[in-house]
Every structure is written in structure tokens, then in C-alpha cells.
Scaffold this motif. Sequence first.
Motif, PDB file in Angstrom:
ATOM      1  N   ARG A   1     -18.324 -20.564  -8.478  1.00  0.00           N
ATOM      2  CA  ARG A   1     -17.643 -21.784  -8.873  1.00  0.00           C
ATOM      3  C   ARG A   1     -18.670 -22.839  -9.240  1.00  0.00           C
ATOM      4  O   ARG A   1     -19.772 -22.874  -8.715  1.00  0.00           O
ATOM      5  CB  ARG A   1     -16.764 -22.286  -7.726  1.00  0.00           C
ATOM      6  N   ARG A   2     -18.238 -23.730 -10.100  1.00  0.00           N
ATOM      7  CA  ARG A   2     -19.163 -24.790 -10.484  1.00  0.00           C
ATOM      8  C   ARG A   2     -19.110 -25.913  -9.463  1.00  0.00           C
ATOM      9  O   ARG A   2     -18.162 -26.051  -8.696  1.00  0.00           O
ATOM     10  CB  ARG A   2     -18.795 -25.298 -11.876  1.00  0.00           C
ATOM     11  N   ILE A   3     -20.143 -26.713  -9.478  1.00  0.00           N
ATOM     12  CA  ILE A   3     -20.226 -27.822  -8.530  1.00  0.00           C
ATOM     13  C   ILE A   3     -19.560 -29.034  -9.164  1.00  0.00           C
ATOM     14  O   ILE A   3     -19.878 -29.407 -10.293  1.00  0.00           O
ATOM     15  CB  ILE A   3     -21.700 -28.119  -8.190  1.00  0.00           C
ATOM     16  N   SER A   4     -18.633 -29.633  -8.421  1.00  0.00           N
ATOM     17  CA  SER A   4     -17.895 -30.765  -8.975  1.00  0.00           C
ATOM     18  C   SER A   4     -18.818 -31.969  -9.113  1.00  0.00           C
ATOM     19  O   SER A   4     -19.818 -32.080  -8.413  1.00  0.00           O
ATOM     20  CB  SER A   4     -16.726 -31.104  -8.066  1.00  0.00           C
ATOM     21  N   PRO A   5     -18.467 -32.887 -10.000  1.00  0.00           N
ATOM     22  CA  PRO A   5     -19.330 -34.060 -10.211  1.00  0.00           C
ATOM     23  C   PRO A   5     -19.508 -34.863  -8.924  1.00  0.00           C
ATOM     24  O   PRO A   5     -20.599 -35.324  -8.620  1.00  0.00           O
ATOM     25  CB  PRO A   5     -18.574 -34.892 -11.259  1.00  0.00           C
ATOM     26  N   GLY A   6     -18.412 -34.987  -8.145  1.00  0.00           N
ATOM     27  CA  GLY A   6     -18.507 -35.734  -6.887  1.00  0.00           C
ATOM     28  C   GLY A   6     -19.540 -35.103  -5.971  1.00  0.00           C
ATOM     29  O   GLY A   6     -20.357 -35.783  -5.347  1.00  0.00           O
TER      30      GLY A   6
ATOM     31  N   VAL B   1     -23.041 -35.842  -6.940  1.00  0.00           N
ATOM     32  CA  VAL B   1     -23.495 -37.153  -6.478  1.00  0.00           C
ATOM     33  C   VAL B   1     -23.981 -37.039  -5.032  1.00  0.00           C
ATOM     34  O   VAL B   1     -25.066 -37.509  -4.665  1.00  0.00           O
ATOM     35  CB  VAL B   1     -22.365 -38.189  -6.597  1.00  0.00           C
ATOM     36  N   VAL B   2     -23.175 -36.371  -4.208  1.00  0.00           N
ATOM     37  CA  VAL B   2     -23.521 -36.247  -2.794  1.00  0.00           C
ATOM     38  C   VAL B   2     -24.842 -35.503  -2.624  1.00  0.00           C
ATOM     39  O   VAL B   2     -25.742 -35.942  -1.904  1.00  0.00           O
ATOM     40  CB  VAL B   2     -22.385 -35.521  -2.035  1.00  0.00           C
ATOM     41  N   LEU B   3     -24.951 -34.381  -3.321  1.00  0.00           N
ATOM     42  CA  LEU B   3     -26.184 -33.593  -3.204  1.00  0.00           C
ATOM     43  C   LEU B   3     -27.376 -34.379  -3.743  1.00  0.00           C
ATOM     44  O   LEU B   3     -28.469 -34.340  -3.172  1.00  0.00           O
ATOM     45  CB  LEU B   3     -26.027 -32.263  -3.953  1.00  0.00           C
ATOM     46  N   GLY B   4     -27.132 -35.111  -4.834  1.00  0.00           N
ATOM     47  CA  GLY B   4     -28.204 -35.922  -5.406  1.00  0.00           C
ATOM     48  C   GLY B   4     -28.677 -36.981  -4.431  1.00  0.00           C
ATOM     49  O   GLY B   4     -29.874 -37.199  -4.235  1.00  0.00           O
TER      50      GLY B   4
ATOM     51  N   ASN C   1     -22.363 -34.185   6.129  1.00  0.00           N
ATOM     52  CA  ASN C   1     -21.050 -33.710   6.550  1.00  0.00           C
ATOM     53  C   ASN C   1     -20.206 -33.255   5.364  1.00  0.00           C
ATOM     54  O   ASN C   1     -19.542 -32.226   5.425  1.00  0.00           O
ATOM     55  CB  ASN C   1     -20.301 -34.801   7.321  1.00  0.00           C
ATOM     56  N   VAL C   2     -20.244 -34.045   4.302  1.00  0.00           N
ATOM     57  CA  VAL C   2     -19.491 -33.656   3.109  1.00  0.00           C
ATOM     58  C   VAL C   2     -20.022 -32.323   2.586  1.00  0.00           C
ATOM     59  O   VAL C   2     -19.261 -31.422   2.239  1.00  0.00           O
ATOM     60  CB  VAL C   2     -19.588 -34.758   2.027  1.00  0.00           C
TER      61      VAL C   2
END
Lengths: 316, 312, 276, 494, 306
Positions: free
Chosen positions: C2-7, C10-13, C259-260
Motif C-alpha cells: 500500500r502507498r503511504i498517505s500524505p498525512g 507528514v508524520v514520518l517527515g 504513536n501515530v
Amino acid sequence: MTPALAIRDLHVHFPGRKRLAVRAVDGVSFEIAAGETLGLVGESGCGKSSLSNAVVGLVAATSGSIEIQGQQVVGANRAALRHMRANVQMVFQDPATSLNPRMTIGAAIAEPLLVRGLATGAALRLRVEALLEEVGLRPEHAGRMPHQFSGGQRQRVVIARALALRPALLVCDEPVSALDVSVRAQILNLLVDLQSRLKMATLFVSHDLSVVRHVCDQVAVMYLGRLVERAPAAELFATPRHPYTRALLASVPDPDPIVQRAKSRVPLSGEIPNPANPPPGCRFHTRCPIAADLCRTAEPAWRRVGGGDVACHFAT
Amino acid sequence: MTPVLAIENLSLSIAGVPVVDGINLGVDAGEVMALVGESGCGKSITSAAVMRLLPGAVSQTAGDIRLAGESLSRLSERQMQAMRGRRLSMIFQEPQAALDPLSTIGTQIAESLRQSARAARPAVLHMLDEVGIADPARRIDQYPFELSGGMCQRVVIAAALIARPELLLADEPTTALDVTIQAQILDLLRTLARERGTAVLLITHDVGVVADIADRVAVMYAGRIAEAGPVHSIFAQPRHPYTQLLLASVPRLSDVPKSPLAVIPGRVPTPLEFGPGCRFASRCPRADAQCVAQTPPLRPLGDSDVACWHAA
Amino acid sequence: MRRISPGMMVVLGLLALFVAAALAAPLLSPFDPLRQSLLLRLKPPGSLLGGRTFILGTDDLGRDLLSRVLFGARVSLLVSVVAVALSFVVGTALGMVAGWYRGAVAVVIMRLVDTMLSIPAILLAVLTVAVLGPGFLNLVVVLGLTRWPRYARVAYGQTLQVAVLPYIRAAEMAGAGSTRILWRHILPNIAGPLMVVATSEFGLMILFEAGLSFLGLGIQPPAPSWGSIMAAGRQYVERAWWLTVFPGACLFGVVLCVNVTGDWLRDRLDPRAASR
Amino acid sequence: MRLIAAAIIALLIGALPARAQPKDTLTVDLPGDVATMDPQLQWDTDSYTVYRNIFDNLLTRDVSGKIVPQVATAWRYTNDTTIVFDLRSDILFHDGSRLTPDDVVFSIARITNPALKSPQLSQFDQIASAETTGPTQVTLHTKSPYPALLAQLVKLSIVPKAYVEKVGDTAFNQAVIGSGPYRLKSWQRGVQTNLEANEGYWRGKPFFKAVTFRAVPDSATRIADLRTGRADITRGLTPDDAVAMKNEKALKLSSIATERVAYLFVNALSGPTKDKRVRQAIAMAIDRDTLISALQQGYAKPTNIVLTPANFGYVADVKGWPFDPAKARALIKEAGAEGATISFITSPAYDRRLNEAVQQMLEDVGLKMTIAVMDQPTYLRRRLGTPEDAGSLSQGRWSCACQDADGVIFPLFRSGSVWSKFTNPEYDAEVDAARATLDDARRLAHYHRAFEILREEVPGIGLFQDEAIYLMRRELAFTPTANEAFFVYDMKWE
Amino acid sequence: MIGHIASRLGQALLASFGVLTIVFFIMRLSGDPTLLLVPEGASLEQINQLRHQLGFDRPLPIQFAAYLGDLARLDFGESLVQRAPVLGIVAERIPYTVALASGALLVAIGIGIPAGIVMAVARGTWLERALAGFVLAGQSLPTFWSGILLILLFGVTLGWLPTSGADGIASLIMPSLALGAVGMSTFARMTRIAVLDELSRDYVTAARARGLSRGQAVVGHVLRNAAVPVVTIAALEIGNLLAGAVIVETVFAWPGIGQLAIQSIQSRDFLVVQTVVLFVSLVYVATNLLADLLYALIDPRIRMGA
């Protein structure tokens, strides 16, 4: 000549509820000669999986004897068991869970050779590649992960792994029942082909009679922990003698509507009784269309009828 | 006569990738229509589309589904809810999994009636009897784990049929069952469908099951219907190469033992690999340039409809 | 895949940003985080004093808060990473052994798990710090010693589930020994749910260190950790809000992101790994 | 289980707060709860604060710190080891019984009896015996001349002999009876202690009808209580807390220089500080004035020696080491100790900021300092253990509650004392001599010489005289004292 | 079922014994309280004398045996610091702890579980993200900080709630919020997972195929099934609550056993610490047993011993 597998009066019991042991396998005896394929047939809960697991030593037999090429499995210690397992290998039902998803298929096939120190380095690699070709896969597949393969290809890998040690006995536990129709044909063809080339004895466990008929020399029918009939495949399918065998055969839908709809159905009512508390007498009498009073009290003896053996008071 | 179920040019896609591509299908009252195909061909998702219970990622991109002439695609979710269980219902592959383990079977069967378990009790008891469950008065208050797989499937059928729906979707209803039980359940399904005039759309991969109870059959391959027609014609004279190979690959009791079975080379393409032409072309012994380039339309041939340039 | 959602991107960034800031703390910090100027205590953000600009203000010993928060990131993240790694290793090893051998071994290990779980972690930590003495290494050991049972529980349950799968039987039949099976076959396949535990523990570890700092037993002064900066700044919540708000925001951000990420990993890896 | 349920219900609906009423109740927020009500057991500040209001002591100190009569009206030495006390005869215990010389003798015998396991034993163990020598007279014998005796007796609460003997030590601790201005009404452990006025108190009826002492460990919460009127007075605040409260309209601050001295302990027996030059360099590296102005916000008075002016034995003319980092650095170079690691041990009980400030100051003169924070018992175990284990440096706040040099520098630096990591026979001789005489002038001379030795040898560095800070409602009249006494009897609304 | 509970009880008591042993020896290794009990000027002889009187100079195994002997007679001993029976000291704190833990659980469950359900049902929507942010916030702030912010806001600035102490339900609100916040996020996350897990099962599709709306299916079938993992978490969370209580009780001057425990550790009041820890471990045991019983209540398969 020693048979590849000789089972005598085998019992496999599991602890069940209320101190009642589940008698999954309850006094089974049969032999498989070298190079021969025996089909073990029965419905779920009849004990065929417990039996095959006991043969490969994955569950402990409660009593009785299992000899693989003359070596006793029951009561063998860890080291002896490990040694013996070189002689018996297994193909599982679900190719999705038969391979470690985090290991390349090359590593999976190499594992039996590696941990037993049978091959290393380049020799090991060559051996793995040969095995891959043997089951109809390409050598360059060795580096791939299981999820990159379809179910049929995975089952080929599982077979290659089982063949790595060139076992005398191969146990196939429902090897094609999780596969799609067209893939099933490929695997069956492969198994038949391997049998004729490698001359391995095979215990072929299946609920699917048409598949069993296709690949087996001998057939044993199991019901509620016991064998009810054993005969050469041709004879069993031509003249089934036990009413349960007949019912099973009748229940298999034939992929031809004309044949299928012309079939007279043997009404087999009810469900399989609880193996922790099997009915007295003939275990099949609760569902048997020809059961008589005798069947409810006396257990039928194992007797020779025609080219096979059957356990029914009324079989002729 | 209007068919009970009419699927018209239905297309479905997952995250923009088409998985079901313009299929047409009709089921008449009292008829068993089998949708047969291998895993991943889109048959289950088609039945989910009929129920409008598609997983979140799947969307219907084209086509219409009509129940007795009424378009389901246009209904609101609330209207659709009112239809489910009453006018169309469904049975599932794993009967144990399809039942809430913590509710009694009586409660679950009664849900289709939109009545309280108490009010529905006589009807539920009657229905249990009808699906062949012995001692319904005791069974009605039991939990699914107390019942065998075969009995659970009978319960699921009871829940599906109690409100006398016009259409029953049966998604691999016997795959998880033993052969002797399978025979019982198939008999039960056929009997109930005939008696009640229910249209049945049977999703299965087992050609034996199709041969046993279907009136008509549609063979699906890679999201399209390859061939459809009466069971007798298709089994007697399969015209699509896929159907031919599929039927030939099944071991039969009448075969010569250990003779090689017919094999379809290669594997089913994934939706991402779909080309412009016939989707079976890559595996078809008869494929040529036209097959690769152009999609064959479903065209009548004898009793059946076939989607193959070379079928005759 | 699956692709990584834009949200999620942001979190990973953001998480990557925190890690990068921690790694690059010596380059990014305008001043020495330990250098005091007692005469420049508690200056608000943006103060320009003696030719120096304190972007986030100064603390109660006149140290530059921005530099301390940056260096604090190093300590806080390192404490968490090492503590999580330690408890992961100990807990997973014990849990796998219990799940694989079952029987008496499992009884002993799982009773020990129960025992450890029924001692309030912070009390155990305070006691252990008293025995071992303070310091980064001991702090990490304490956290590892108190938190391993959570991993052990998950590893135990997962091992029980995986151990019955055909590929494990196949490995047994291939002749593989227990060590090989645990290491090559079970561990890689239970790592997913364990990673999920690790991510949720990661945030807790940062908070745990903060709690110990509040009790005066966390990271040794003058080294800054977010927890110790906040514990020290707590006294000045009204007078010098910046002392708690900035490290608090960082702590909040990191814990939130981790956590996210953990929830996301869980959804992605193993929807069934519901219970700890 | 039902008891617990009942208790929870009572907790939730009952025990509603007696909020900001006409206020004949004074509410005091203390950092901790009373440990023991029995005045002869625990004497931590919080316990002492509460039970001192319930009991009368043999002697007491006035606001200026002078020892004055309380139960005793007068006293005289008959020889160096014998002292006679005349007692009041009009004091009644809260149960109505009269306080007699027997109660005083009993109180002394009780606290000096090892079987009581009193933590205060070592303060009174110089007393050999006590006896009733008249209807209002008690005679005490000490083991040797003991100049600090009166200062110690200030802490001796008189307990009722008959009652204690009747109910036993454990029950007495739960329900104490004294003769003081307040009697114990209820004690909710961990929550609060409620006292009510002893209307028949011999010094006159107390101003407040009741006092509530609450246990609120967190200083920020105590301040919040004051700001919302939940409490009337609190203590245990830092100078920074005080500064922040300066502009609160309803509240006022009050502070006093106490007998508590803030000092640095320097290990003269082990580590880099074994070298006298390093110790002297450390003394010169410390910038007292900045510590007082910046960290203490002025709530402290500098002192050159490890003693405060509030103690007997304070000598103002022993000059300290001046703040001179350059000289300190040179001295360290001379000692070859550049970059040596000074290990500083401490506990959360001591001001963290002071530790870190000292660290900075030492690093500024070329030393390295590591701070190890451990919990109080561990800290004490190391500090009182072998010199090798005691660290090179630590912060201390010393109060003997006796306002006498004997209670400070004798235990801190006399060889053989557990606190001392210093040996100097001349110093030992001086403090021993000061202890063996009752002559104040001679004692002062001995202490003068002792402090000169300490200045040269630097086994400790006096930093400042600590101030006690109280935050209270503006209308409360309260004068704090150097010994941090907390007499509710002396307070009233203005 | 009864046999199962008995065996669980036996194992649990074993765990409690383990707790006692571990805590006993760690406490003893951390040093005895003699030095805290003597006045500052005490000499070495005086210290050793008191240590001897208190019995801390005996070998550890003998001290442990003596302790176990007393415990077997249900004698919990006397606090060294408070000079009162330990059992009474701890028992007096228990109602406060129970009240605080209940309040916190109420917050954790009352907010956490509905939030978790909504997050699962509204998966992938802005509502889920908003709730996730809110819920995770509870787990991302040190309580010693959020506690003082609460006091300043609701106590000092707004004057709605008492700033400290334990009188009446009003003073329970803020500590419960501060303590419950951490549990709340755990509950929300676990509930979300459990509900998502159940939502993916066939019986939900089957129920919807029978005409139930998504909401009806969730209420009628999913929640009960999702309850089992949530109950497991709840049982574990009680232990966490008691641990988190240490800081919350200090900040809010709440006289529960958390505060008692930390103070007793700091004063090496061994017997009090041991009794508190024993109590906590028994509570842990009891809640886990309770969870077992709840499983049986929820799940007929367990009830009927399948």
C-alpha cells in the motif's frame, strides 16, 4: 523387503473436556510398500491429520507402533527423531503458511541440507537449483520471497523442500485442497511425475476422492479414528464395499451434469459423532443406511473381502 | 419476463484499478445461476456489489444492478438496508465465521425479520425445521460454537431465507464443508430455491458443485465473463478455450488414474497486467495477434454466449 | 504494497526532522547548552542580551534554551531508543522461549512477567536507581528491566500462534534446532506486532524519564533531557512559560508522531495484534 | 470491603471543606504530613511544626533566639554536671491532670531510654539522670560538662507520664495529649491534622479556635492553595517562588535568616581534594555574591565560615577566601590538578541549581565536576560512609536546631565523626575543649581558633546563611524566627 | 471454570510472593533507614546502636524469614517512621486510592472507549484524525506538567475546583483527569483496534446482509465481541493507574498509596513499601481474575467451558 511405512494398532489420543480423551486415532494398522502411494480418505475430524502428524513425529502417538523403513518412531528420543526425519518429509495443505514469509525460497529449500550439514556453499546452491528445476521452477527463483509466488508455485517450493533429503516416505496432507482448479491439476501432475521418477512411498491424505483416485495405488478410508476399508484404488472405486465408502463416493459431485444428476444419491444423514465419545458397536451405525441391531452392539471385525479389507458386518 | 437479478455492464475497481469489467448477468426466479471462476477472477466482489456491501477501497465505476427491474445502484443506503435480508440475502463460505459467536442463533435469524427475537420465535422455529435442523426448540437458544459446520450453514441459510427474499447470493456455500455435508447442503439449497421460487446466484470455483445444482453457468476469467449458458451446453460443449481447459483439468472418477491432467500454462494476470485484448490470450493455446490486441465481445454461439475470437 | 498517505508522510517527515535535529544538535545549537550566565536567568524568548540572541529564551541558570532543547532531544531520544531496544531484546527473548518450550519454562517466565507487571513500574524504577545509582546507563537498565514484560507477553502469544504454523513444522522436519527455529523462523515473523509495542513504549519511555526527572532521579545534571528541562522549568510555569512549553511541545510532537506511526504500523502489519 | 466503600462515600460527600469562613481556623500548608505525633520520636520539620503546638517544652526561645523559660521558670548549675530546674505548677495537660516534676523526669527518662528507639536519642544522651528534688523542682545530671545542654532542652517536650504509661507508646502516638495551646482533634494521615484551641492554656486563650495543617508536597500546589484562599500560610518555598509572589495583592512574604548554613563539604581525605591547594582553589572559585544575588534572589546572607551568626560560636573576623578565579586556576595548576574530576554527590533534597552553578564555577577554573543525584538514603549512605565513597564535594544545609557551633562543626569536621572527612589533631583539640567547659568566653576563643584552622584547611566552605521564606495572607501577623519555630499561639489576624 | 479460577488464583499468589521477594531484596540492597532516622550530629556508635535496635544488622535471609514469619501471622509490622501499625497506615490510604483510581478509570473508560469506537467506525475520516490527536495528547504530556496547568487553569484562574487536597468530589476531578488521560488514550487505541478487528469479520458482513445498518451491526454484534480484548487491557491498566498515581498524587496532594509509597521508599520505611506493593499486586491479581469472570460473562464459549 521392509515396507516404507508400517503402522500397527496406532492410537493417538488428546486430552479433551471433562477428562474424556479425544481418540483421534483409535487402533489403526496399515502398511505402505516402498514406492507405493496410499490414499488416506475421510471427512474432517476422522483423525487422518492426527495420523499423518504422528507418522512424521509432530504429535506423539499414545500407543502402538509406527515404523518408517523399519525404524520405530513411537517413543523415539529427540536425536533419533531428528535422524529419522531425514527419511520422512511432509507437504502441507496451505501453501500460504507452509513457507516462512521472511525467508527466500532458496533458503527454505536449502534448510534441510544446511542444518544437517549435507551441503554447503556452491554445492548447496547447485543442489537447490536442481531441486527447483525438478519441481518445474526456474533456478533464478531461489532469491525470491514466498509472497512473490502464486499458491501453486509455492506448493512446488514446498515439494522441492520435502524432496531435498530424498526421503523414503513423503506425507502429503491435503496437498491440493487449497489450490485453484487449474493449479491443482499442475500439482497433481507434478506429484504423479515425481512418484514415477523417484519411487518414493507416499501417504496421501485427502478428503477428495477424485484426487485420491487419480494419484493413489492403495486407498484406506477412515471414519471416526478407525479404518473402515482398505483396498487397491481400482477395486475400491469400482466396488466400494463399506456403506461409508459408498456414501462418500456418491457425495462427490461429478463435473459432468449428466453423470452427476443421473447418480442415485445415498442419503447420508446426520453429522459425525464426537470422537471423545464414539458410539458403541460399529462407529458408523448412527449414519449408516443399512445399520442393523448387530451394528449397534458389536464392533465389526477387520476382514478380507475381495482384494481388500473391510470392517463391516454386512460387506460382501 | 423481467429477471429477478439483472447485472448490466457492471464495472468495479479497487483504488482506480479495474477488477471487474463490464459484466452482464441475469438470474430468473427459481433458477440457480452459477458464477464460476478461479480465485481473484472477481466473482466474490461481484456478489458484494449486488449486496452493495463493497469493501471501502472498491468502487462501482459503471453499470447497474436491477432487482426485479428496480435499480439498486440508485437507492440510498437506508433504502438498500431495507432491501437486504428481505428481498435479497446472502450466505457465506465459512458458516462459523458468518455468525456472531456471542449471539444465539435464534437472535441472528430473527434479525432479517426486523422483529424482536421473542416475536419472531415461531417463525424462526419453523424456518429451522425447514432447513433440516433437528430439535429446533433446543437449537434456537444455542450459540454457534455449539453447532457443527454443517448445522451452522443451515442456520445461515435459515437466516437468509426466513424473510423469503427474491434473490439469494451464495458465495462458496459448501467449500468449507465435508463432501457428505456438502451434498446435504446443496440438496437443501436446490429444494428451497425451487419450492420458494428464489433466484440463486451461486458463486463457486468447484465445477462439480456447478454440475450438481446449477441451471445456468457463467464462467469468469480475470474480471470478465468468458462464457455463459445452460449448464448442459457448457459442460457438454465448452466453446471458450479457458472453459475447455478448466473442465479438462479436473480429475474425474472416470479418468484413467495417473494420466496427466490438462494444464493451463502460466498464471492469471493481475489487474495491473491487463492488456487491451483478451485477458486469456497470454495463456491460450489458440491466441493470435488479434486476441492480444482486441477484446473479444460476448457473442451468442449455440445456447451460450462466448467471448472468444476463435470460438465456433 | 500500500502507498503511504500524505498525512502519514507528514508524520514520518516530522519524526525524521526530530531525529535529524537531535543528530545535528552540535551544528544547530547557537550556544553551549551547558554554559551558564547567572545574570541572564529566565530571559524570555527572543531576548537580545550582550550581543547574543536567545531565540527560545534562557533557563533558570541563564543557559540558552534552544541549545538545551536541541541537545535534550539527543538525550531523550537516545534514552528511549536504548531503553526500548533493551526491553525489546530481553522481553522478546524470554517471551519466545516461553512460547516455544511451553510447560514449566513458560510457567516460570510468565509468572515472572505477572510479578513484574504487578509492581508499579515507577516504584521499581526508583528503587532500582537507588540500588544501581544514577546515570545514563543505569537509567536505561532500569527502564529496560521494568518494561520487558510487555514485550514478553506479546512475544509469548505470538510465538504460540506462529509455532503451530506449517512452516515451523517444516523447519522441525528439516532438522532445524530450537535456536535456529526461534531465530530464523519465529523472530522475523513476530517482529511486526513487537515493533508496534515498541513504538508505543517509545513515547512512554520519554515520559517515564521525565517522571523520574520530576522525582529528581532522571538524567544527571547538567545534561539536558526534555523531561529534566520540563521538571526544572515546572516551578516557573507562569513566570517563564517558555521553559516548559518548548520542550513540552517537542515531547508532545515526538510522542504523537511515534504513536501515530505505531498505529499506522499496526494497521499495516497486523490487524489482529490487538491485545498486549 | 464495606468499610472501604463507606470510607469512599464519606470521602466524597462528607468532609466538605471549611472554606474561607470568618476564619477562626488557621489553615497551614506544609510540604509533608506529620510522621509521628509523639514529640519524642520523629523530629522532622513537618512533625515538629505540628506537635510543638500541642506540647510545652522545658525551655523555649524567644523571637530573638534567646533561651527563655517555658515549663521551667528558672535554672542554675550547682556544679559542671548538675543543673536544677524550677518548674511552673499551674500547667494542666489537656486531660485536666497537672504537669508535675514527675512528668518532666519521665519525659527525660523516656527519650533517653534506648528501648524507645527514639531518633532524638543522640541529642539527649549526655544526660546521665534526672530526678524530682522538690514539689516544683527537677535536677539533671550530665555525664560530663555539656555546654549545649540548654539548647538541646529547648527541644524537650513534656509528655504526661500517667497517660503514656496507661495507654502505651503506640496508642499515645495516635492520640497524643500535651499541655500546649492546642489539642489534637483529628489526624487524617497523609491529608491533614486538625487541632483545636486549649481554652484553658496557662498563657491565655489562643487567638485561633482551630488550626489545620495540610500535607501538600508540591510547592507549586501550595502556592496555588494560598492564591485561592485554600490555605492561609505556607513555607518551604524557593526564592524564585517568592519573587513570583511579590505582587500578589492578597498575600505577603516574610523571611528570616535562620540558623541553617549552606555550605560545601570538601573531602580532605580522598580524591583530588586530598590536596589542600585544590581545596583552597575551590574556595576561591566560588562566587558567593552571585549565588546570593542570582540564585537566592537576595534571600540569604553571605558567611565565610560554616556557621551562621544565629549560632553561638560565630566568629565574624575569620576572613573567608576571596572570589579569585585567576588565583584559583594558578593554584590548581600548581597542584597539578588541571582537569581533575571532582565528583559531586547530592540528592533531590538539595537545590539543583546551586549544584549546577558550582559546577560551572569549578569548570571555569580548570576542574571537571560530575554531579551524581541519588535519593536521600543513598546519598547519606555515601556521604557518611568511607572517605573514598563520599565524593569530593557536596552541598549541605546544616541546622542543629541548637544554635550552637558545637552542633555544627563538631559533627561535621571532628575526626571520628561520621560526617567528617578531615583529620587535624589541633582542630580536634579545640572543639573538644570548647565542649568541655561551660565558660562562654573560653568556648568562643576555642571556636575562633578552630575556624582559623578550618579556613586554612578548607574541609568545608561556608556559602550563606539560609533564609526561611513564608507566604501568607496579608492580614496574618506572624514573625518568623531563626530556629524556624512555628507557634500558632503567637499568630493572629491583623 | 472453578478449577480454572483456582489455578489462576494459585499462580497469582505465586506472582504476589515474587513481588514481595523482589521488593524486599531490592529495598534492602538500597540501604536501610537508620541514617535517615538519626539526628544530624549522631556519632557512628549511636548510628550502629540504632541500627542494631532496628534489626538491620542481621543477615538478609534471616530478616526475610522473620518478615515472612510475621506475614504468615498476618502481622504487617510497625512503620519505622510513623511508629504505627503498617496495616492501619496503608488501609487509611486505600479509600483515597480507590476513589482516585475509579475517577481515573471513569475518565479513561468513559472517554476512551467511545472515542475508540468512533475512531474505528469513522476510519479514514477527518473525525478519526481529530479524535486521534485528542486521544494521543493524553499520552504525550508529562502529568507533572499537565497537572500544574490544570491547577492554574481550573483552580487559580477560574476558581472552579479546589487546588489540592481530598475533600469532596470536586477535589477528585482534576487528579482523575490528569491520571485518566494516559489510560484514556490506551483505551481508545485498544478499543479502536479491537473494533476494527471485529469489523473485518464475516459475521459483520453477514449481519449487514441481513439488513442491519453499520451502526446496528456495531451495537448489536461488534461491541460485545470487541469487549474481550478491551477487558484485558482494562485489567492491565489498573496496574498502570496505580503506578501513574505516584506523580499525580504528589502534584495534587492526594493522600493515596502512590504518594505513601514514594515517600516510604524515600524514607526506606520498608514495611510500608512492602505492604503497599503487596496490596497493589493483590489488586492486580484481583482485577485479572475479575477480567476472567467478565470474559465468561461476555463469551458463552468460555462460560460453557468450550
